[in-house]
Design a protein around this motif. Sequence first.
Motif, mmCIF file in Angstrom:
data_model
loop_
_atom_site.group_PDB
_atom_site.id
_atom_site.type_symbol
_atom_site.label_atom_id
_atom_site.label_comp_id
_atom_site.label_asym_id
_atom_site.label_seq_id
_atom_site.Cartn_x
_atom_site.Cartn_y
_atom_site.Cartn_z
ATOM 1 N N PHE A 21 0.694 -1.318 0.117
ATOM 2 C CA PHE A 21 -0.009 -0.093 0.025
ATOM 3 C C PHE A 21 0.737 1.213 -0.045
ATOM 4 C CE2 PHE A 21 -3.853 -1.893 2.025
ATOM 5 C CZ PHE A 21 -4.480 -2.120 1.011
ATOM 6 N N ALA A 22 1.942 1.364 -0.808
ATOM 7 C CA ALA A 22 2.419 2.553 -0.822
ATOM 8 C C ALA A 22 3.485 3.030 0.194
ATOM 9 C CB ALA A 22 1.134 3.895 -0.810
ATOM 10 N N HIS A 28 5.142 7.999 4.195
ATOM 11 C CA HIS A 28 3.679 8.911 4.757
ATOM 12 C C HIS A 28 4.045 9.797 5.708
ATOM 13 C CE1 HIS A 28 0.852 7.242 1.710
ATOM 14 N NE2 HIS A 28 1.687 6.067 2.150
ATOM 15 N N ASP A 67 -3.922 2.843 5.479
ATOM 16 C CA ASP A 67 -3.328 1.775 5.514
ATOM 17 C C ASP A 67 -3.691 0.555 6.581
ATOM 18 O OD1 ASP A 67 -2.034 1.932 2.771
ATOM 19 O OD2 ASP A 67 -0.165 2.416 3.642
ATOM 20 N N HIS A 86 -5.948 3.463 -3.593
ATOM 21 C CA HIS A 86 -4.432 3.719 -3.476
ATOM 22 C C HIS A 86 -3.578 3.682 -4.385
ATOM 23 C CE1 HIS A 86 -4.702 2.945 1.148
ATOM 24 N NE2 HIS A 86 -5.824 2.470 0.887
ATOM 25 N N HIS A 138 -2.993 10.859 3.173
ATOM 26 C CA HIS A 138 -2.461 9.472 2.638
ATOM 27 C C HIS A 138 -2.474 9.200 0.998
ATOM 28 C CE1 HIS A 138 -1.364 5.181 3.346
ATOM 29 N NE2 HIS A 138 -1.972 5.078 2.129
ATOM 30 N N ASP A 142 0.360 8.770 -1.886
ATOM 31 C CA ASP A 142 0.488 7.591 -2.733
ATOM 32 C C ASP A 142 0.638 7.961 -3.982
ATOM 33 O OD1 ASP A 142 0.166 5.432 -0.672
ATOM 34 O OD2 ASP A 142 -2.041 5.176 -1.123
HETATM 35 ZN ZN LIG Z 1 -1.722 3.519 0.448
#
Ligand SMILES: [Zn+2]
Length: 277
Positions: A21-22, A28, A67, A86, A138, A142
Amino acid sequence: MRSIHRGILLCLGLLATTPAFAWGPLGHRIVADLADAQLAPGARAQVDALLASEHMQSMADIANWADTLRDDPAQAALGKATAPLHYVNMHGSCDYKPALDCPDGQCVVGAINHYAAILGNRRLPVAARAQALNFVVHFVGDVNQPLHAGYQQDRGANDYQVQFDGQGSNLHRMWDSGLLSTRHLDALDYTALLQKQGPVTLPAPIAPLDNPPAQWAEESCKVVMNEGVYPQGHVIGQSYIERERPIAERQLRIAGKRLADLLNRVLGDSRTVSTPR
Ligand SMILES: [Zn+2]
Protein backbone atom coordinates in the motif's frame (compact mmCIF):
# COMPACT_ATOMS: atom_id res chain seq x y z
CA MET A 1 -3.12 -30.94 10.74
CA ARG A 2 -5.85 -29.98 8.39
CA SER A 3 -6.43 -26.67 10.17
CA ILE A 4 -2.70 -25.90 10.03
CA HIS A 5 -2.77 -26.64 6.34
CA ARG A 6 -5.79 -24.43 5.88
CA GLY A 7 -4.05 -21.69 7.85
CA ILE A 8 -1.03 -21.86 5.58
CA LEU A 9 -3.24 -21.74 2.52
CA LEU A 10 -5.08 -18.76 3.96
CA CYS A 11 -1.79 -16.97 4.59
CA LEU A 12 -0.60 -17.71 1.06
CA GLY A 13 -3.90 -16.46 -0.27
CA LEU A 14 -3.56 -13.23 1.66
CA LEU A 15 -0.01 -12.78 0.44
CA ALA A 16 -1.16 -13.27 -3.11
CA THR A 17 -4.08 -10.88 -2.97
CA THR A 18 -3.01 -8.14 -0.54
CA PRO A 19 -1.34 -5.34 -2.47
CA ALA A 20 1.43 -3.39 -0.85
CA PHE A 21 0.00 0.00 0.00
CA ALA A 22 2.42 2.72 -0.98
CA TRP A 23 5.08 4.57 0.87
CA GLY A 24 5.63 2.69 4.08
CA PRO A 25 4.85 4.38 7.38
CA LEU A 26 8.09 6.37 7.16
CA GLY A 27 7.39 7.81 3.71
CA HIS A 28 3.84 8.85 4.58
CA ARG A 29 4.96 10.53 7.80
CA ILE A 30 7.65 12.46 5.91
CA VAL A 31 5.14 13.70 3.31
CA ALA A 32 2.80 14.82 6.09
CA ASP A 33 5.59 16.56 8.01
CA LEU A 34 6.85 18.33 4.89
CA ALA A 35 3.32 19.55 4.14
CA ASP A 36 2.69 20.56 7.74
CA ALA A 37 5.52 23.09 7.60
CA GLN A 38 4.01 24.72 4.50
CA LEU A 39 0.42 25.29 5.67
CA ALA A 40 -0.99 28.79 5.49
CA PRO A 41 -2.66 30.13 8.68
CA GLY A 42 -6.24 29.48 7.53
CA ALA A 43 -5.57 25.89 6.58
CA ARG A 44 -3.42 25.41 9.68
CA ALA A 45 -6.31 26.35 11.97
CA GLN A 46 -8.73 24.01 10.24
CA VAL A 47 -6.29 21.11 10.06
CA ASP A 48 -5.58 21.49 13.77
CA ALA A 49 -9.30 21.57 14.59
CA LEU A 50 -9.98 18.46 12.50
CA LEU A 51 -7.02 16.62 14.03
CA ALA A 52 -8.19 17.59 17.51
CA SER A 53 -11.61 16.11 16.74
CA GLU A 54 -9.80 12.79 16.27
CA HIS A 55 -7.56 13.31 19.32
CA MET A 56 -4.54 13.51 17.03
CA GLN A 57 -1.61 15.88 17.27
CA SER A 58 -0.20 16.08 13.77
CA MET A 59 -0.84 15.11 10.17
CA ALA A 60 1.96 12.55 10.48
CA ASP A 61 -0.18 10.80 13.11
CA ILE A 62 -2.98 10.20 10.62
CA ALA A 63 -0.86 9.71 7.50
CA ASN A 64 -0.90 5.91 7.68
CA TRP A 65 -4.45 5.43 8.94
CA ALA A 66 -5.76 4.48 5.48
CA ASP A 67 -3.29 1.59 5.33
CA THR A 68 -4.39 0.20 8.70
CA LEU A 69 -8.10 -0.11 7.94
CA ARG A 70 -8.07 -3.64 6.63
CA ASP A 71 -6.25 -4.90 9.71
CA ASP A 72 -8.87 -3.42 12.02
CA PRO A 73 -11.98 -5.65 12.19
CA ALA A 74 -14.16 -2.63 12.98
CA GLN A 75 -12.95 -0.84 9.85
CA ALA A 76 -12.42 -3.80 7.51
CA ALA A 77 -15.40 -2.95 5.30
CA LEU A 78 -14.14 0.59 4.77
CA GLY A 79 -10.66 -0.78 4.14
CA LYS A 80 -11.97 -3.17 1.52
CA ALA A 81 -14.10 -0.51 -0.16
CA THR A 82 -11.19 1.91 -0.33
CA ALA A 83 -8.49 -0.61 -1.31
CA PRO A 84 -8.60 0.36 -5.04
CA LEU A 85 -8.12 4.02 -4.10
CA HIS A 86 -4.44 3.70 -3.22
CA TYR A 87 -3.22 3.50 -6.82
CA VAL A 88 -4.11 3.92 -10.48
CA ASN A 89 -3.44 1.45 -13.25
CA MET A 90 -2.47 3.30 -16.38
CA HIS A 91 -3.41 1.46 -19.54
CA GLY A 92 -1.05 1.42 -22.51
CA SER A 93 0.58 4.81 -21.91
CA CYS A 94 1.08 7.42 -19.21
CA ASP A 95 -1.80 9.51 -20.55
CA TYR A 96 -4.53 9.43 -17.92
CA LYS A 97 -7.80 8.22 -19.40
CA PRO A 98 -10.54 8.49 -16.75
CA ALA A 99 -12.97 5.99 -18.26
CA LEU A 100 -10.28 3.34 -18.62
CA ASP A 101 -7.86 4.09 -15.79
CA CYS A 102 -10.32 5.27 -13.16
CA PRO A 103 -13.80 3.85 -13.82
CA ASP A 104 -16.38 5.37 -11.47
CA GLY A 105 -13.62 7.38 -9.81
CA GLN A 106 -12.23 4.20 -8.24
CA CYS A 107 -8.54 5.07 -8.27
CA VAL A 108 -6.20 7.34 -6.38
CA VAL A 109 -6.89 10.28 -8.74
CA GLY A 110 -10.63 10.05 -8.23
CA ALA A 111 -10.13 9.49 -4.50
CA ILE A 112 -8.07 12.65 -3.99
CA ASN A 113 -10.64 14.78 -5.80
CA HIS A 114 -13.54 13.10 -3.97
CA TYR A 115 -12.10 13.47 -0.47
CA ALA A 116 -10.72 16.96 -1.13
CA ALA A 117 -14.26 18.07 -1.98
CA ILE A 118 -15.58 16.61 1.29
CA LEU A 119 -12.74 18.17 3.25
CA GLY A 120 -13.43 21.59 1.76
CA ASN A 121 -17.19 21.49 2.31
CA ARG A 122 -17.78 23.26 5.60
CA ARG A 123 -21.44 22.31 5.64
CA LEU A 124 -20.53 18.65 6.19
CA PRO A 125 -20.13 17.11 9.67
CA VAL A 126 -16.71 17.43 11.29
CA ALA A 127 -16.34 13.64 11.46
CA ALA A 128 -16.75 13.27 7.70
CA ARG A 129 -14.29 16.08 7.01
CA ALA A 130 -11.77 14.67 9.50
CA GLN A 131 -11.97 11.29 7.80
CA ALA A 132 -11.53 13.00 4.44
CA LEU A 133 -8.40 14.72 5.76
CA ASN A 134 -6.99 11.31 6.72
CA PHE A 135 -7.58 10.02 3.22
CA VAL A 136 -6.26 13.12 1.44
CA VAL A 137 -3.03 13.15 3.46
CA HIS A 138 -2.47 9.49 2.63
CA PHE A 139 -3.52 9.43 -1.01
CA VAL A 140 -1.47 12.49 -2.05
CA GLY A 141 1.49 10.51 -0.74
CA ASP A 142 0.44 7.42 -2.65
CA VAL A 143 -0.06 9.07 -6.03
CA ASN A 144 3.46 10.49 -5.90
CA GLN A 145 4.99 7.05 -5.18
CA PRO A 146 5.86 6.23 -8.79
CA LEU A 147 4.91 2.57 -8.63
CA HIS A 148 1.38 3.51 -7.59
CA ALA A 149 0.85 4.58 -11.18
CA GLY A 150 2.89 1.88 -12.82
CA TYR A 151 2.31 -1.11 -15.01
CA GLN A 152 -0.91 -2.98 -14.45
CA GLN A 153 0.52 -6.29 -15.58
CA ASP A 154 2.94 -6.59 -12.65
CA ARG A 155 0.63 -4.80 -10.15
CA GLY A 156 2.92 -1.79 -9.77
CA ALA A 157 5.97 -4.08 -9.51
CA ASN A 158 4.50 -6.02 -6.59
CA ASP A 159 5.06 -9.07 -8.79
CA TYR A 160 8.60 -8.05 -9.72
CA GLN A 161 10.93 -9.90 -7.37
CA VAL A 162 14.26 -8.38 -6.41
CA GLN A 163 17.23 -9.23 -4.24
CA PHE A 164 18.19 -6.55 -1.73
CA ASP A 165 20.71 -6.85 1.06
CA GLY A 166 20.86 -10.61 0.63
CA GLN A 167 17.11 -11.01 0.93
CA GLY A 168 14.19 -11.44 -1.42
CA SER A 169 11.76 -8.53 -1.80
CA ASN A 170 9.78 -6.96 -4.58
CA LEU A 171 10.37 -3.73 -6.43
CA HIS A 172 7.18 -2.08 -5.16
CA ARG A 173 8.19 -2.64 -1.57
CA MET A 174 11.66 -1.26 -2.32
CA TRP A 175 10.12 2.02 -3.41
CA ASP A 176 7.62 2.04 -0.52
CA SER A 177 10.23 1.65 2.14
CA GLY A 178 13.44 -0.20 1.17
CA LEU A 179 15.16 2.73 -0.53
CA LEU A 180 14.27 5.13 2.29
CA SER A 181 15.34 2.69 5.00
CA THR A 182 18.91 2.84 3.72
CA ARG A 183 19.21 6.31 5.31
CA HIS A 184 18.58 4.86 8.80
CA LEU A 185 16.70 8.02 9.82
CA ASP A 186 13.39 8.45 11.61
CA ALA A 187 10.66 10.59 10.05
CA LEU A 188 11.60 13.84 11.81
CA ASP A 189 15.29 13.60 10.96
CA TYR A 190 14.51 12.52 7.42
CA THR A 191 12.13 15.46 7.01
CA ALA A 192 14.79 17.85 8.30
CA LEU A 193 17.29 16.41 5.82
CA LEU A 194 14.90 16.99 2.92
CA GLN A 195 13.97 20.47 4.14
CA LYS A 196 17.64 21.43 4.02
CA GLN A 197 17.45 20.97 0.26
CA GLY A 198 15.16 24.02 0.11
CA PRO A 199 11.82 24.46 -1.64
CA VAL A 200 11.12 21.94 -4.36
CA THR A 201 10.26 23.21 -7.84
CA LEU A 202 7.06 21.58 -9.00
CA PRO A 203 6.65 20.44 -12.59
CA ALA A 204 4.59 22.95 -14.58
CA PRO A 205 0.86 22.25 -14.85
CA ILE A 206 -0.13 20.43 -17.99
CA ALA A 207 -2.83 22.22 -19.96
CA PRO A 208 -5.54 21.31 -20.72
CA LEU A 209 -5.59 18.47 -18.18
CA ASP A 210 -7.12 20.67 -15.45
CA ASN A 211 -7.08 17.76 -13.01
CA PRO A 212 -3.96 18.09 -10.87
CA PRO A 213 -4.01 14.59 -9.31
CA ALA A 214 -4.23 13.13 -12.83
CA GLN A 215 -1.09 15.04 -13.76
CA TRP A 216 0.63 13.73 -10.62
CA ALA A 217 -0.25 10.18 -11.65
CA GLU A 218 1.06 10.79 -15.17
CA GLU A 219 4.34 12.05 -13.76
CA SER A 220 4.66 9.03 -11.47
CA CYS A 221 3.97 6.78 -14.43
CA LYS A 222 6.73 8.49 -16.42
CA VAL A 223 9.20 7.96 -13.56
CA VAL A 224 8.43 4.24 -13.74
CA MET A 225 9.10 4.25 -17.48
CA ASN A 226 12.61 5.64 -16.95
CA GLU A 227 15.35 3.22 -17.75
CA GLY A 228 16.87 1.83 -14.59
CA VAL A 229 13.84 1.79 -12.28
CA TYR A 230 13.56 -1.92 -13.04
CA PRO A 231 17.01 -3.13 -11.91
CA GLN A 232 19.18 -5.21 -14.18
CA GLY A 233 19.26 -8.80 -13.05
CA HIS A 234 16.61 -8.08 -10.38
CA VAL A 235 19.34 -7.03 -7.96
CA ILE A 236 19.20 -3.81 -5.90
CA GLY A 237 22.80 -2.83 -5.21
CA GLN A 238 24.54 0.28 -3.98
CA SER A 239 24.61 1.88 -7.43
CA TYR A 240 20.83 1.43 -7.72
CA ILE A 241 20.29 3.06 -4.32
CA GLU A 242 22.54 5.99 -5.17
CA ARG A 243 20.76 6.52 -8.48
CA GLU A 244 17.12 5.95 -7.50
CA ARG A 245 16.91 7.12 -3.88
CA PRO A 246 17.27 10.79 -4.88
CA ILE A 247 14.35 10.27 -7.25
CA ALA A 248 12.25 8.75 -4.45
CA GLU A 249 13.22 11.61 -2.15
CA ARG A 250 12.29 14.20 -4.75
CA GLN A 251 8.89 12.52 -5.02
CA LEU A 252 8.48 12.88 -1.24
CA ARG A 253 9.31 16.60 -1.45
CA ILE A 254 6.92 17.05 -4.36
CA ALA A 255 4.20 15.18 -2.49
CA GLY A 256 4.68 17.34 0.60
CA LYS A 257 4.42 20.55 -1.42
CA ARG A 258 1.39 19.34 -3.34
CA LEU A 259 -0.35 18.23 -0.16
CA ALA A 260 0.25 21.64 1.42
CA ASP A 261 -0.96 23.44 -1.72
CA LEU A 262 -4.11 21.31 -1.85
CA LEU A 263 -4.90 21.87 1.84
CA ASN A 264 -4.23 25.60 1.52
CA ARG A 265 -6.59 25.71 -1.44
CA VAL A 266 -9.51 23.70 -0.08
CA LEU A 267 -9.21 24.99 3.49
CA GLY A 268 -8.37 28.55 2.56
CA ASP A 269 -10.82 31.27 1.68
CA SER A 270 -12.04 29.64 -1.51
CA ARG A 271 -15.33 27.85 -0.80
CA THR A 272 -15.74 26.15 -4.15
CA VAL A 273 -13.87 22.99 -4.92
CA SER A 274 -14.32 21.43 -8.35
CA THR A 275 -14.39 17.67 -8.58
CA PRO A 276 -12.98 16.37 -11.83
CA ARG A 277 -12.55 12.61 -12.02
ZN1 LIG B 1 -1.78 3.61 0.43
